[in-house]
Design an enzyme around this catalytic site. Structure first.
Site, PDB file in Angstrom:
ATOM      1  N   HIS A   9       1.146  -0.771  -0.220  1.00  0.00           N
ATOM      2  CA  HIS A   9      -0.143   0.301  -0.475  1.00  0.00           C
ATOM      3  C   HIS A   9       1.028   0.805  -0.134  1.00  0.00           C
ATOM      4  CE1 HIS A   9       1.139  -1.115   4.026  1.00  0.00           C
ATOM      5  NE2 HIS A   9       1.039  -0.546   4.375  1.00  0.00           N
ATOM      6  N   CYS A  65       7.792   0.054  -1.268  1.00  0.00           N
ATOM      7  CA  CYS A  65       7.325  -0.047  -0.288  1.00  0.00           C
ATOM      8  C   CYS A  65       7.582   1.255   0.494  1.00  0.00           C
ATOM      9  CB  CYS A  65       7.372  -1.534   0.548  1.00  0.00           C
ATOM     10  SG  CYS A  65       9.590  -1.319   1.464  1.00  0.00           S
ATOM     11  N   HIS A  98      27.945  -3.870 -10.823  1.00  0.00           N
ATOM     12  CA  HIS A  98      28.692  -5.143 -10.423  1.00  0.00           C
ATOM     13  C   HIS A  98      28.053  -6.014  -9.868  1.00  0.00           C
ATOM     14  CE1 HIS A  98      32.297  -1.551  -9.177  1.00  0.00           C
ATOM     15  NE2 HIS A  98      32.183  -1.571 -10.523  1.00  0.00           N
ATOM     16  N   ASN A  99      26.685  -5.225  -9.402  1.00  0.00           N
ATOM     17  CA  ASN A  99      26.299  -6.469  -9.013  1.00  0.00           C
ATOM     18  C   ASN A  99      25.226  -7.503 -10.254  1.00  0.00           C
ATOM     19  OD1 ASN A  99      25.956  -3.636  -6.692  1.00  0.00           O
ATOM     20  ND2 ASN A  99      27.552  -5.464  -6.006  1.00  0.00           N
ATOM     21  N   HIS A 133      34.358  -8.857 -11.673  1.00  0.00           N
ATOM     22  CA  HIS A 133      32.784  -8.603 -11.509  1.00  0.00           C
ATOM     23  C   HIS A 133      31.608 -10.160 -11.423  1.00  0.00           C
ATOM     24  CE1 HIS A 133      33.538  -4.341  -9.291  1.00  0.00           C
ATOM     25  NE2 HIS A 133      34.093  -4.237 -11.513  1.00  0.00           N
ATOM     26  N   ARG A 136      32.445 -12.743  -9.428  1.00  0.00           N
ATOM     27  CA  ARG A 136      32.096 -11.684  -7.165  1.00  0.00           C
ATOM     28  C   ARG A 136      30.663 -12.643  -7.026  1.00  0.00           C
ATOM     29  NH1 ARG A 136      35.619  -6.268  -7.924  1.00  0.00           N
ATOM     30  NH2 ARG A 136      37.263  -7.504  -6.949  1.00  0.00           N
TER      31      ARG A 136
HETATM   32  C1  RB5 Z   1       3.926  -0.166   5.380  1.00  0.00           C
HETATM   33  O1  RB5 Z   1       3.808   0.640   6.632  1.00  0.00           O
HETATM   34  C2  RB5 Z   1       5.835  -0.226   5.387  1.00  0.00           C
HETATM   35  O2  RB5 Z   1       6.059  -0.767   6.647  1.00  0.00           O
HETATM   36  C3  RB5 Z   1       6.379  -1.048   4.528  1.00  0.00           C
HETATM   37  O3  RB5 Z   1       5.815  -0.026   3.310  1.00  0.00           O
HETATM   38  C4  RB5 Z   1       7.682  -1.392   4.506  1.00  0.00           C
HETATM   39  O4  RB5 Z   1       8.701  -0.018   4.420  1.00  0.00           O
HETATM   40  C5  RB5 Z   1       8.198  -2.165   5.371  1.00  0.00           C
HETATM   41  O5  RB5 Z   1      10.040  -2.729   4.220  1.00  0.00           O
END
Ligand code: RB5
Length: 148
Positions: A9, A65, A98-99, A133, A136
């Protein structure tokens, strides 16, 4: 290139912007949700995106997130997934050079939309440098065999 997208969300508004941005640029998008700002749980979407990259249904994944941290912790539990939490264009470029990162994690509450889109562009356009790389990344794969 097919790019799998996922957010909880907190990352939903930025996921929608990134989706629009990618479609405008001709990328194919696999949207794994979430579909609204209603409270949900980031591991659900990290898993879907990680599996789509692991199984080759998408070449790259982008997860959003609040901080990007929960998404990166979860996505890196999947063999073959190299998820990089990037807060600026330098980190995005280096995570590719690099990764050979195949999943990008972003924090909607950490960076603004303009920076996020710039990070996405540089991350999608930068190739893996290979060379020293490669060894690695191979060592990461060895560790995965023992631990995942
Ligand atoms: C949600 O509140 C939050 O915890 C999530 O989006 C995130 O940041 C978690 O790592």
């Amino acid at each position: 290139m097919i790019v799998a997208l996922g957010s909880d969300h907190a990352g939903f508004p930025l996921k929608e912007k990134i989706k629009e941005h990618l479609l405008e640029r001709g990328y194919e998008v696999l949207d794994m949700g979430t579909t609204s700002r209603d409270s949900t749980h980031y591991p659900i979407f990290a898993k879907e995106v990680a599996l789509s990259v692991q199984e080759g249904r998408a070449q790259r994944g982008i997860l959003i997130c609040g901080t990007g941290i929960g998404m990166s912790i979860t996505a890196n539990k999947f063999r073959g997934v190299r998820a990089a939490l990037c807060c600026n264009e330098y980190m995005a470029r280096m995570s590719r050079l690099h990764n050979d990162a195949n999943v990008l994690c972003l924090g909607d509450r950490v960076i603004g939309e303009e920076l996020a889109l710039a990070i996405v562009d540089v991350w999608l356009e930068t190739p893996f440098e290979g060379g020293r790389h490669e060894k690695r990344v191979d060592l990461i794969k060895e560790i995965e065999k023992e631990n995942l």
